[in-house]
Design an enzyme around this catalytic site. Sequence first.
Site, PDB file in Angstrom:
ATOM      1  N   ASP A   1       0.468  -3.363   2.038  1.00 41.00           N
ATOM      2  CA  ASP A   1       0.353  -1.968   2.422  1.00 41.00           C
ATOM      3  C   ASP A   1       1.538  -1.191   1.851  1.00 41.00           C
ATOM      4  OD1 ASP A   1      -0.825   0.164   4.101  1.00 41.00           O
ATOM      5  OD2 ASP A   1       1.033  -0.027   5.244  1.00 41.00           O
TER       6      ASP A   1
ATOM      7  N   GLU B   1      -1.041  -1.738  -2.581  1.00 42.56           N
ATOM      8  CA  GLU B   1      -1.566  -0.387  -2.434  1.00 42.56           C
ATOM      9  C   GLU B   1      -0.659   0.556  -3.215  1.00 42.56           C
ATOM     10  OE1 GLU B   1      -2.448   3.018   0.975  1.00 42.56           O
ATOM     11  OE2 GLU B   1      -0.940   1.464   1.312  1.00 42.56           O
TER      12      GLU B   1
END
Length: 441
Positions: free
Chosen positions: A347, A376
């Site tokens: 993330d 990400e």
Amino acid sequence: MDLGLYHNSHEFYCRSVFGTAPSGSQVVLRLRADKNIEENWQASVRLWQSNAGETIVPMTWEGEAFKATLTMPDKGCLLWYYFIVSYDGKTVYYGNNHEQLGGKGRITAQEPPSYQITVYDKDVKTPDWFKNAIVYQIFPDRFRRGKDTTAVLTGKKGAVIHSDWDDIPAYWKNPDTGEIAFYDFYGGNLAGIREKFSYLKELGVTAIYLNPIFESCTNHRYSTADYHRVDPFLGTNEEFAAFCRAAKDEGLAVILDGVFSHTGADSIYFNRFGHYDSVGAYQSKESPYFSWFDFHNWPNEYGSWWGIYTLPQVNETDGSYQNYIIEDEDSVVRRWLRLGASGWRLDVADELPDSFIQKLNAAARREKSDALIIGEVWEDASNKISYSERRRYFQGGELDSVMNYPLRDAIFGFLNGGTAEHFAESMECIRETTRGTCSTT
């Protein structure tokens, strides 16, 4: 005067390598020019590496084009180039186009935008199983509520449980503060996902990417409470291990979501609300987790993800934190790979230091040689700048792939009235800057 200058980074004649270049290889660049040029004309390539200086490389005339042969560095890096042409006491430049998408460039009187060459470490190998994978993303709470499960829909403070799967999603705010007071849960669990393995296989899926599964007070679970425990609403650690074994039997890899830039304030690590038996960093400076967090004025003033106080940010360079997440034999990264996961999706990868990602990648490979690390990254990950630093995601030893948001943006732009020409140019740009380094999702 029309000099007839022409370079197209997508054409083999103009650039001998389309896409990325392996370290130590050679790349030939050509700049076409008018055949009637004079002998006193000169052309050169301005070549430079981010944060590592530049070189002016002379070019030779071949009869219809200037030519230069470049040797790529021995390690992964980003190289940039444009052309300089001198004639009759004048100097012009040839570089990338206005949109910096690569391909056909343009002549300018000033220094132009540069072309990019992504150099990757030829000795670094990405997992073969992912290169042609079809990945299905699952938000666990909203996928399916299975029956044969260890999941228990009790014990989570502030949780509102939907009795009807077809209810409209909702959340409730505190009228005084405007903050979310209660999160709603539908009770999707690991068992429910497992019951649909056959369905996923029929779709051609070969890998499942799960949004966070670790204990959390929120339904999205990006506010981790305990990295070592599957959220009880989803099941148990033992059920997760069985889930992964069953997935492997069906030819499905399992990718976990690692949220390592911040934790939840409601966690064993921070414990702002006192819901856990641990001594959290919010409660005491003697907490084993105190050094993880960035307190400006302990305990109420601290760095948090995008200013959201329920998501205290961590110091990823802290030795104790790195040991817990990465380095220890039973670190978070290694433990869940050992239990059956095939890789991690990081993330907000651009908020993690390069050194942290490198160590995480190495630890994952020590545990499982074909472990996957994807990130990400919303922009072009090959040349991303974050926090004033050029990132090294694709240069070897960091990310095997990223969430391909530039592809998403190009598709949406086309569907919302963009031209086919611009869409094609965007696709070629993506292929040029990343082709050969990784497989994109």
